[in-house]
Design an enzyme around this catalytic site. Structure first.
Site, PDB file in Angstrom:
ATOM      1  N   ASP A 113       3.111   1.703   8.028  1.00 54.76           N
ATOM      2  CA  ASP A 113       1.896   0.946   7.752  1.00 54.76           C
ATOM      3  C   ASP A 113       2.075  -0.148   6.702  1.00 54.76           C
ATOM      4  O   ASP A 113       1.695   0.018   5.544  1.00 54.76           O
ATOM      5  CB  ASP A 113       0.766   1.884   7.341  1.00 54.76           C
ATOM      6  CG  ASP A 113      -0.593   1.194   7.395  1.00 54.76           C
ATOM      7  OD1 ASP A 113      -0.653   0.032   7.864  1.00 54.76           O
ATOM      8  OD2 ASP A 113      -1.600   1.805   6.991  1.00 54.76           O
ATOM      9  N   ASP A 162       0.857  -1.193   0.000  1.00 50.78           N
ATOM     10  CA  ASP A 162       0.000   0.000   0.000  1.00 50.78           C
ATOM     11  C   ASP A 162       0.890   1.239   0.000  1.00 50.78           C
ATOM     12  O   ASP A 162       0.737   2.145   0.807  1.00 50.78           O
ATOM     13  CB  ASP A 162      -0.906  -0.022   1.231  1.00 50.78           C
ATOM     14  CG  ASP A 162      -2.071   0.952   1.116  1.00 50.78           C
ATOM     15  OD1 ASP A 162      -2.468   1.280  -0.010  1.00 50.78           O
ATOM     16  OD2 ASP A 162      -2.587   1.392   2.163  1.00 50.78           O
TER      17      ASP A 162
END
Length: 332
Positions: free
Chosen positions: A221, A205
């Site tokens: 993340d 991501d």
């Protein structure tokens, strides 16, 4: 991933008092209040501890990932950090990075500051290309055994089912929305051809929102880390018109190739991956709508105007799928 139809998505039992108790249970003692950070899939809070350091605690959404899948993510982050790649990895506390109590799995991270990444800055993009190349050099050493690979079934079929079952789809738009959704999914499946393309551990991501810039990038993340093609960690850095994207892509790949070889055949996957992300994003919101945080934060999802806009966006993306793929200016 496991099914989560019967879950209470509200995190209603995760009260401030419980959060503080759980943080203290691993030997860190907050001295400030909890500041919620921008996360909808999980619950993430920043705080200052009595050692004057800032930390972040992350509570995983129940039953989204197994313990084995989360620990694979943590191990990947540790391998990257050990190779001096600026990835924010979880802290090892009481001998583990993953803690469980009161029905929640949670992790403590050091808090890393920084400004938003400027993905129109070519110098920064070249820097990013180098670091992504280094991430992939480590990622290629092994595959995730528990985490999934990028699959059309997850990004298109599952998301489509959620959208078609959603009560938020306006009746007046059912026919045009379903028609273009089916057409976009069918075309994406045709163009997303990965035969001969290597798949390995990715950030998954890698977009500007997951990069904090402070004298260089800090990657945060890895919650969506999975096996996939290298281009998945590159294409979301591109912005602007075709000419701008060509220049950005060329700049990133120049940096990338200093550490890791890039297969130009992957360029044909950019638009299919973009289509997959568009459908998956809508399906994700529909799936999580029973979490009270989603109607509050994505209220526009319940408006007919949004669905009309998505019909147009899907049509534009369907057209884009049939355009000539981006090609490197360097002729790689």
């Amino acid at each position: 991933m496991t099914a989560d139809k019967a879950l209470d998505f509200s995190f209603s039992t995760l009260t401030p008092d419980l959060i503080l108790d759980l943080i203290e249970s691993v030997g860190i003692f907050p001295s400030s209040g909890l500041i919620p950070l921008n996360s909808y899939e999980n619950r993430v809070y920043q705080f200052v501890a009595d050692d004057t350091k800032r930390y972040v605690v992350k509570f995983y959404r129940p039953q989204r990932w197994t313990k084995a899948q989360i620990l694979e993510e943590h191990e990947f982050a540790k391998q990257l950090m050990d190779d001096e790649i600026p990835v924010v990895a979880p802290l090892i506390l009481n001998g583990t990075s993953l803690h469980e109590a009161s029905g929640y799995l949670f992790t403590i991270y050091p808090s890393v500051g920084g400004r938003c990444f400027e993905n129109d800055n070519l110098d920064h993009l070249e820097w990013m290309g180098r670091f992504i190349g280094r991430i992939h050099l480590i990622g290629q050493k092994q595959s995730f055994q528990h985490r999934p690979s990028m699959q059309l079934a997850d990004y298109l079929d599952g998301a489509s089912e959620q959208l078609l079952a959603s009560e938020l789809l306006p009746m007046s738009l059912e026919t045009p929305f379903i028609t273009i959704l089916e057409q976009l999914c069918a075309a994406t499946k045709t163009f997303y051809q990965t035969d001969g393309i290597k798949q390995f551990r990715l950030h998954g991501d890698c977009h500007a929102g997951n990069i904090l810039w402070r004298d260089g990038p800090n990657f945060v993340d890895l919650d969506d880390a999975r096996n996939g093609p290298a281009i998945q960690d590159i294409w979301m850095m591109l912005s602007g018109d075709r000419e701008q994207q060509l220049m950005q892509l060329d700049t990133m790949i120049d940096g990338y190739e200093e550490f890791c070889s890039f297969n130009p055949a992957e360029l044909k996957l950019i638009e299919p991956l973009r289509a997959m992300r568009m459908v998956h994003y809508m399906g994700w919101i529909a799936k999580r709508w029973c979490d009270p945080a989603f109607p509050r934060s994505f209220s526009w999802f319940a408006e007919g105007k949004y669905w009309e806009q998505q019909i147009l966006a899907f049509k534009e993306q369907l057209s884009q799928l049939h355009e000539e793929p981006l090609r490197l200016m360097s002729g790689l």
